[in-house]
Write a protein that holds these residues in place. Structure first.
Motif, PDB file in Angstrom:
ATOM      1  N   ILE A  92     -38.715  28.970  -4.375  1.00 50.95           N
ATOM      2  CA  ILE A  92     -37.462  28.881  -5.143  1.00 50.95           C
ATOM      3  C   ILE A  92     -37.973  28.685  -6.613  1.00 50.95           C
ATOM      4  CG2 ILE A  92     -35.616  27.374  -5.566  1.00 50.95           C
ATOM      5  CD1 ILE A  92     -35.868  26.526  -2.432  1.00 50.95           C
ATOM      6  N   VAL A 136     -25.622  28.010   1.638  1.00 54.04           N
ATOM      7  CA  VAL A 136     -25.826  27.180   0.568  1.00 54.04           C
ATOM      8  C   VAL A 136     -24.562  26.661  -0.259  1.00 54.04           C
ATOM      9  CG1 VAL A 136     -28.113  28.300   0.326  1.00 54.04           C
ATOM     10  CG2 VAL A 136     -26.133  29.221  -0.794  1.00 54.04           C
ATOM     11  N   ARG A 157     -28.350  27.809  -6.158  1.00 48.40           N
ATOM     12  CA  ARG A 157     -28.112  27.772  -4.951  1.00 48.40           C
ATOM     13  C   ARG A 157     -28.359  29.215  -4.441  1.00 48.40           C
ATOM     14  NH1 ARG A 157     -23.998  23.902  -2.733  1.00 48.40           N
ATOM     15  NH2 ARG A 157     -24.025  22.315  -4.102  1.00 48.40           N
ATOM     16  N   ILE A 160     -31.922  29.788  -3.646  1.00 46.36           N
ATOM     17  CA  ILE A 160     -32.353  29.163  -2.560  1.00 46.36           C
ATOM     18  C   ILE A 160     -31.866  30.098  -1.467  1.00 46.36           C
ATOM     19  CG2 ILE A 160     -31.840  27.061  -1.104  1.00 46.36           C
ATOM     20  CD1 ILE A 160     -31.698  25.490  -3.415  1.00 46.36           C
ATOM     21  N   LEU A 164     -34.380  31.899   1.230  1.00 49.78           N
ATOM     22  CA  LEU A 164     -34.279  31.392   2.621  1.00 49.78           C
ATOM     23  C   LEU A 164     -33.797  32.562   3.547  1.00 49.78           C
ATOM     24  CD1 LEU A 164     -32.258  27.989   2.351  1.00 49.78           C
ATOM     25  CD2 LEU A 164     -34.856  28.301   3.167  1.00 49.78           C
ATOM     26  N   ILE A 171     -41.621  26.962   2.224  1.00 50.33           N
ATOM     27  CA  ILE A 171     -41.014  27.430   1.099  1.00 50.33           C
ATOM     28  C   ILE A 171     -41.834  26.415  -0.097  1.00 50.33           C
ATOM     29  CG2 ILE A 171     -38.819  27.071  -0.314  1.00 50.33           C
ATOM     30  CD1 ILE A 171     -37.274  27.223   2.056  1.00 50.33           C
ATOM     31  N   ALA A 173     -40.962  25.355  -3.399  1.00 51.21           N
ATOM     32  CA  ALA A 173     -39.819  25.055  -4.477  1.00 51.21           C
ATOM     33  C   ALA A 173     -40.197  24.214  -5.572  1.00 51.21           C
ATOM     34  CB  ALA A 173     -38.731  23.656  -3.757  1.00 51.21           C
ATOM     35  N   PRO A 176     -36.636  22.766  -8.135  1.00 50.91           N
ATOM     36  CA  PRO A 176     -35.505  23.599  -7.664  1.00 50.91           C
ATOM     37  C   PRO A 176     -34.239  22.844  -8.224  1.00 50.91           C
ATOM     38  CG  PRO A 176     -36.021  22.287  -5.715  1.00 50.91           C
ATOM     39  CD  PRO A 176     -37.277  22.244  -6.800  1.00 50.91           C
ATOM     40  N   LEU A 192     -31.520  21.218   1.061  1.00 52.42           N
ATOM     41  CA  LEU A 192     -33.005  21.843   1.284  1.00 52.42           C
ATOM     42  C   LEU A 192     -33.610  20.533   2.651  1.00 52.42           C
ATOM     43  CD1 LEU A 192     -34.432  22.000  -1.949  1.00 52.42           C
ATOM     44  CD2 LEU A 192     -34.227  23.932  -0.403  1.00 52.42           C
ATOM     45  N   ASN A 193     -33.063  19.470   2.690  1.00 50.25           N
ATOM     46  CA  ASN A 193     -33.626  18.407   3.847  1.00 50.25           C
ATOM     47  C   ASN A 193     -32.775  19.123   4.997  1.00 50.25           C
ATOM     48  OD1 ASN A 193     -35.034  16.347   4.169  1.00 50.25           O
ATOM     49  ND2 ASN A 193     -33.959  14.960   3.053  1.00 50.25           N
ATOM     50  N   GLN A 196     -34.883  21.923   6.191  1.00 49.66           N
ATOM     51  CA  GLN A 196     -35.970  21.834   6.711  1.00 49.66           C
ATOM     52  C   GLN A 196     -36.042  21.375   7.877  1.00 49.66           C
ATOM     53  OE1 GLN A 196     -37.686  18.340   6.873  1.00 49.66           O
ATOM     54  NE2 GLN A 196     -39.870  19.225   7.223  1.00 49.66           N
TER      55      GLN A 196
END
Ligand SMILES: Nc1ncnc2c1ncn2[C@@H]1O[C@H](COP(=O)(O)OP(=O)(O)OP(=O)(O)O)[C@@H](O)[C@H]1O
Ligand SMILES: [Mg+2]
Length: 198
Positions: A92, A136, A157, A160, A164, A171, A173, A176, A192-193, A196
């Motif tokens: 990203i 997103v 977004r 991202i 993805l 990834i 990042a 980001p 993102l969390n 993940q």
């Protein structure tokens, strides 16, 4: 069992800026990332964070050192194998605008990696693109727009979503959220969390 995803050993990326001057942007970096792990890299502006990310992906050619991803040495891959590998390791970018082709509709930008990696039929790819836009937090109908028709946060977004779309295992990042205001930052970090953990 070895759960190591990424291993970077003594990586160096030097830029030659003039006949006499060399910038040692990345100088002897060693790190590793296991499956499910998040590694943060902190440092002042210009210390080489973006260069490190790009060097791992070989978007910038490292000067020396070794990058191993999923047990394969990135630094030794030919163009075709490198392209195949990039399905599993995505970036990203700090500046999402620079990574989105201004002449392509967002839905085509997002579909491109699926075409490159020959994932799904046309109908399936379209469906993946729509659902990724929704994941997103963007409306699926936004796919018909171009990059300049979005706000900075929305473009991030999209960046991202693009990273993805091939379901990568890792990834990278690169700041980001640093260009976004605080409330959008929180949304993107939460997103993102969630991804993940998923
Ligand atoms: N293509 C390039 N050619 C020459 N020098 C470069 C190039 N890209 C980056 N640099 C230099 O390499 C160093 C590291 O840059 P890099 O973009 O990796 O830093 P960064 O840590 O990501 O900074 P920031 O926090 O501002 O994003 C800087 O001194 C920069 O000027
Ligand atoms: Mg940077």
């Amino acid at each position: 069992m070895n759960h190591e995803l990424l291993s970077v050993q003594e990586l160096k990326t030097y830029y030659r800026v003039s006949r006499k001057k060399i910038v040692k942007a990345v100088d002897d970096v060693t790190l590793s990332v296991k499956k499910g792990e998040i590694l943060g890299i902190v440092g002042e502006s210009g210390c080489g964070k973006s260069t490190l990310g790009k060097s791992i992906l070989r978007l910038t050619e490292p000067t020396a050192g070794k990058v191993t991803f999923l047990g394969q040495e990135m630094t030794g891959l030919n163009a075709k194998d490198l392209r195949n590998m990039r399905r599993h390791i995505q970036m990203i970018f700090q500046d999402p605008y620079a990574s989105l082709n201004p002449r392509m509709k967002i839905k085509d930008i997002l579909e491109e990696p699926l075409i490159v990696h020959q994932l799904g039929t046309k109908a399936e790819r379209r469906e993946v693109v729509c659902s990724m836009l929704e994941i997103v937090g963007l409306d699926a109908s936004y796919g018909d727009r171009y990059a300049h028709q979005f706000s900075g946060g929305q473009r991030q977004r999209i960046g991202i979503a693009k990273a993805l779309i091939t379901k990568p295992k890792l990834i990278i990042a690169d700041e980001p959220v640093s260009a976004l205001d605080v409330s959008v930052q929180a949304q993107i970090l939460n997103l993102l969390n969630d991804l993940q953990e998923a």
